[in-house]
Design an enzyme around this catalytic site. Structure first.
Site, PDB file in Angstrom:
ATOM      1  N   GLU A   7       0.822  -1.212   0.000  1.00  0.00           N
ATOM      2  CA  GLU A   7       0.000   0.000   0.000  1.00  0.00           C
ATOM      3  C   GLU A   7       0.852   1.256   0.000  1.00  0.00           C
ATOM      4  O   GLU A   7       0.470   2.270  -0.568  1.00  0.00           O
ATOM      5  CB  GLU A   7      -0.927   0.001   1.218  1.00  0.00           C
ATOM      6  CG  GLU A   7      -1.783   1.244   1.307  1.00  0.00           C
ATOM      7  CD  GLU A   7      -2.930   1.104   2.279  1.00  0.00           C
ATOM      8  OE1 GLU A   7      -3.310   2.129   2.862  1.00  0.00           O
ATOM      9  OE2 GLU A   7      -3.444  -0.007   2.453  1.00  0.00           O
ATOM     10  N   LYS A   8       2.030   1.196   0.639  1.00  0.00           N
ATOM     11  CA  LYS A   8       2.865   2.385   0.759  1.00  0.00           C
ATOM     12  C   LYS A   8       4.328   1.967   0.883  1.00  0.00           C
ATOM     13  O   LYS A   8       4.635   0.806   1.175  1.00  0.00           O
ATOM     14  CB  LYS A   8       2.434   3.213   1.971  1.00  0.00           C
ATOM     15  CG  LYS A   8       2.253   2.418   3.235  1.00  0.00           C
ATOM     16  CD  LYS A   8       1.542   3.239   4.293  1.00  0.00           C
ATOM     17  CE  LYS A   8       1.202   2.420   5.514  1.00  0.00           C
ATOM     18  NZ  LYS A   8       0.168   1.403   5.248  1.00  0.00           N
ATOM     19  N   ASP A 102      -3.256  -2.628   3.199  1.00  0.00           N
ATOM     20  CA  ASP A 102      -3.555  -2.731   4.626  1.00  0.00           C
ATOM     21  C   ASP A 102      -4.737  -3.675   4.836  1.00  0.00           C
ATOM     22  O   ASP A 102      -5.616  -3.796   3.973  1.00  0.00           O
ATOM     23  CB  ASP A 102      -3.888  -1.355   5.209  1.00  0.00           C
ATOM     24  CG  ASP A 102      -2.637  -0.521   5.470  1.00  0.00           C
ATOM     25  OD1 ASP A 102      -1.534  -1.078   5.387  1.00  0.00           O
ATOM     26  OD2 ASP A 102      -2.770   0.681   5.760  1.00  0.00           O
ATOM     27  N   ASP A 104      -7.727  -3.953   5.749  1.00  0.00           N
ATOM     28  CA  ASP A 104      -9.049  -3.407   6.035  1.00  0.00           C
ATOM     29  C   ASP A 104      -9.770  -3.164   4.711  1.00  0.00           C
ATOM     30  O   ASP A 104      -9.239  -3.430   3.630  1.00  0.00           O
ATOM     31  CB  ASP A 104      -8.956  -2.124   6.869  1.00  0.00           C
ATOM     32  CG  ASP A 104      -8.128  -1.032   6.191  1.00  0.00           C
ATOM     33  OD1 ASP A 104      -7.793  -1.170   4.994  1.00  0.00           O
ATOM     34  OD2 ASP A 104      -7.798  -0.041   6.864  1.00  0.00           O
ATOM     35  N   TYR A 320       0.061  -1.786  13.598  1.00  0.00           N
ATOM     36  CA  TYR A 320      -0.819  -0.998  12.716  1.00  0.00           C
ATOM     37  C   TYR A 320      -1.797  -0.154  13.533  1.00  0.00           C
ATOM     38  O   TYR A 320      -2.560  -0.690  14.350  1.00  0.00           O
ATOM     39  CB  TYR A 320      -1.581  -1.948  11.795  1.00  0.00           C
ATOM     40  CG  TYR A 320      -2.523  -1.277  10.840  1.00  0.00           C
ATOM     41  CD1 TYR A 320      -2.034  -0.601   9.722  1.00  0.00           C
ATOM     42  CD2 TYR A 320      -3.895  -1.308  11.036  1.00  0.00           C
ATOM     43  CE1 TYR A 320      -2.890   0.015   8.832  1.00  0.00           C
ATOM     44  CE2 TYR A 320      -4.760  -0.694  10.152  1.00  0.00           C
ATOM     45  CZ  TYR A 320      -4.257  -0.032   9.051  1.00  0.00           C
ATOM     46  OH  TYR A 320      -5.112   0.579   8.179  1.00  0.00           O
ATOM     47  N   ARG A 322      -4.393   2.127  12.616  1.00  0.00           N
ATOM     48  CA  ARG A 322      -5.751   2.519  12.209  1.00  0.00           C
ATOM     49  C   ARG A 322      -6.728   1.374  12.466  1.00  0.00           C
ATOM     50  O   ARG A 322      -7.407   0.892  11.569  1.00  0.00           O
ATOM     51  CB  ARG A 322      -5.752   2.934  10.734  1.00  0.00           C
ATOM     52  CG  ARG A 322      -4.925   4.180  10.469  1.00  0.00           C
ATOM     53  CD  ARG A 322      -4.780   4.447   8.991  1.00  0.00           C
ATOM     54  NE  ARG A 322      -4.004   5.651   8.753  1.00  0.00           N
ATOM     55  CZ  ARG A 322      -4.472   6.772   8.187  1.00  0.00           C
ATOM     56  NH1 ARG A 322      -5.728   6.831   7.804  1.00  0.00           N
ATOM     57  NH2 ARG A 322      -3.691   7.811   8.012  1.00  0.00           N
TER      58      ARG A 322
END
Length: 654
Positions: A7-8, A102, A104, A320, A322
């Site tokens: 993702e990043k 991520d 989610d 993580y 979030r």
């Protein structure tokens, strides 16, 4: 070649570090033997603008609403074209792809939409990482799952993205154009989460403004009992002049009773004594951490999110962040002593807490059944270099460690007493608490909430020594702060009048998500709908005017919370994305029919708010507003391209 798409960049580096092959860096990727790791920069794609479907919709016109695409399109984000080109080149060479977004709903969308946009048709696996430590990443790499298992999660995220576009584009255009007719030259943005949040604050501010205080008169009596003295408070009977809270609003009967009490004898008629055990507070979810950090250190929700991202990505000190979960996987229990010992190495406060921990204990926090895509925030075990942390980073890190450490402390044991005395045929109540075992409590506070009472025996005699009447005044509700607003967004059912809807919302996630709540607050501030007054969040004149002009259904939480519930059902294959969109379109058409220039003109003229005239607080005309797409601000859809500054570009539409 196997291609892993993270993702990043920080996640890509962590994956590459856990792979064999050395990790040779090249433009936009890291080569590790026969595996190449590349990355997104948050969302590389966004919903195409209305004019991509029909050039006529570049101009904002009421007669073109609602705008509903026949076939949905995505477009590259302007600042992401270079990295998208890198992935396009690599994916053409790939024999298999690993989705490493991520764990989610939004993370599933972010990477999968790139894979589908680039028309990759080969096998795709899913890599789920919630902890950037090398052992955790290695375990995750050994446990790849078919990405097809997560298709319902992707469909829910895609449905959310499209629905937010429909809702934001159409309602923002409708009320902005209606605003022009009403004499307001600026954009009036409407979003499915931001507007109900603004509504919460406007209604609270209105309650404060309209509040009319009244006096009330509590009566106290000091009593002599067999083994000491205590203070009790009169519980007036229903025939007395009482307010809705049972408080006496006429001083006369209180003064009359107080005059008779000194020397009066009575009896302890009701005695309730019990020992209570209270388990330690659970480890933090992001929102719970934001609430505590705001109360304790005065940090805004956005500041806490930014700090957590740095602790996770830059310092690698926490898992993580979030997360909406407050439980930990059961397998982490065996590793907890080692990870906490590592986290506490370089901090005197943390070492002191560590010395009091008993790692033979097991709290209810370790529960696989309560852990979904994420688990609670926890230290990774990497020793914190205090010299590399800012003061606020240190504060937040200690909170996270503390709540995990507390799981290895005994429960708080208290002895609680409720006593009711009868004197002159009137009831007087006292309560007290003794701490039998402080357990985890000293990690949180050294203050005693309720002082103890002397030992009491059912039926024992008492005598009044003195009595008095205090004059107090009712107080208005407190204005929202970052802490109380985040808590309200988490527990939105409390602000719903319909008892059936309230029951339905009891177990939902509330308004927004862990990842978006802080950004929603900052967006409302940036758009001139809210201002910060010290710790308080207050609505401006523009914010008040917008809520007054909108249909109440747009500014109350029922719709958006139930919307989230349907998205969850889609992710669990219990609802259909097409049915969800059709229901939304019916709703939209009804709302659009209620745009009213006269009502908006009246609300703009009569609105009361903290600062700023309505026409001067929008901060943008339509032309400048639509240009913001490339700067990280909201676009005209009411959607957000950044929640944590320019560093993070995940886009969630609210």
């Amino acid at each position: 070649m196997r291609l892993i798409i993270a993702e990043k960049p920080s996640l890509a580096r962590a994956i590459a570090d856990a792979l064999p092959g050395g990790g040779k860096r090249q433009e936009g990727a890291i080569v590790c033997g026969d595996t190449t790791v590349t990355w997104c920069l948050g969302h590389l794609l966004e919903q195409a603008p209305p004019e991509a479907y029909d050039p006529a919709d570049k101009q904002w016109r009421l007669d073109r609403l609602p705008i509903v695409p026949d076939t949905w399109q995505l477009a590259p984000r302007s600042k992401a074209r270079g990295q998208l080109a890198v992935i396009r080149k690599l994916i053409k060479q790939a024999t298999s792809v690993v989705h490493a977004g991520d764990p989610d709903r939004e993370g599933q969308l972010l990477v999968q939409e790139v894979i589908e946009y680039l028309k990759y048709r080969g096998p795709v696996q899913r890599l789920l990482i919630s902890d950037l430590n090398r052992p955790a990443v290695s375990r995750a790499l050994a446990s790849l799952r078919p990405n097809a298992e997560f298709q319902p999660l992707f469909q829910a995220a895609q449905a959310r993205s499209r629905a937010d576009w429909l809702y934001g584009i159409n309602l923002t255009r409708a009320w902005t154009l209606t605003g022009r007719q009403a004499g307001h030259d600026g954009v009036l943005s409407v979003g499915r989460v931001q507007t109900p949040v603004l509504g919460l604050i406007v209604r609270r501010d209105n309650s404060i403004r309209d509040f009319k205080p009244h006096p009330f008169y509590p009566l106290w009596v000091d009593l002599q009992v067999a083994q000491g003295q205590l203070r009790a408070w009169w519980a007036p009977k229903a025939h007395q002049p009482l307010d809705e809270q049972g408080r006496l609003i006429d001083r006369t009967p209180a003064d009359a009773l107080a005059a008779q009490l000194p020397g009066a004898r009575g009896t302890l008629t009701t005695l309730d004594q019990q020992e209570k055990r209270q388990a330690p507070p659970l480890p933090y979810s992001l929102s719970a951490l934001q609430v505590d950090a705001a109360r304790r250190f005065g940090l805004s929700a956005q500041m806490v999110l930014d700090i957590c991202q740095r602790l996770y990505e830059q310092h690698k000190l926490i898992t993580y962040p979030r997360s909406d979960c407050r439980y930990l996987p059961e397998e982490h229990l065996a590793l907890a002593q080692r990870s906490l010992s590592g986290a506490c190495q370089n901090d005197d406060t943390l070492r002191g807490w560590l010395n009091g921990a008993d790692f033979t204990l097991r709290s209810k926090a370790w529960n696989d059944k309560q852990v979904g895509a994420h688990h609670a925030l926890a230290p990774t075990g990497k020793p914190a270099d205090v010299s590399q942390l800012s003061a606020t980073e240190g504060h937040v890190f200690r909170l996270i460690v503390r709540n995990v450490m507390a799981q290895f402390y005994r429960p708080l044991r208290t002895f609680e007493v409720k006593a009711e005395f009868t004197l002159l045929n009137e009831a007087f109540r006292a309560r007290g608490q003794s701490i039998l075992d402080p357990g985890w409590k000293p990690l949180f506070t050294t203050r005693e909430d309720t002082p103890p009472l002397p030992p009491l025996t059912q039926g024992e005699a008492c005598q009044a020594l003195a009595a008095g009447v205090e004059e107090k005044e009712t107080r208005p509700p407190e204005p929202f702060t970052d802490a109380s607003l985040i808590k309200a967004m988490m527990n939105i059912g409390r602000y719903v009048d319909d008892p059936n809807v309230r029951r339905t919302l009891r177990d939902t996630d509330g308004l927004g998500t862990e990842a978006t709540r802080a950004g929603i607050i900052e967006t409302l501030v940036q758009r001139g709908y809210l201002v910060r007054q010290q710790k308080a969040l207050r609505a401006t004149k523009l914010g008040c005017a917008l809520i007054a002009a909108l249909p109440s259904a747009v500014s109350t939480p029922e719709r958006t919370a139930l919307w989230e519930q349907r998205l969850r059902a889609i992710s669990e294959q219990q609802d259909d994305p097409n049915a969800f969109q059709q229901a939304l379109l019916e709703d939209l058409r009804a709302l659009l029919s209620q745009s009213d220039a006269a009502r908006l003109r009246h609300s703009l003229q009569t609105a009361q708010g903290e600062v700023g005239g309505p026409a001067k607080r929008s901060g943008a005309t339509k032309k400048s507003y639509t240009r913001r797409k490339s700067t990280g601000s909201k676009t005209a859809t009411g959607s957000r391209s950044s929640t944590a500054g320019k560093r993070r570009t995940r886009r969630t539409t609210d």
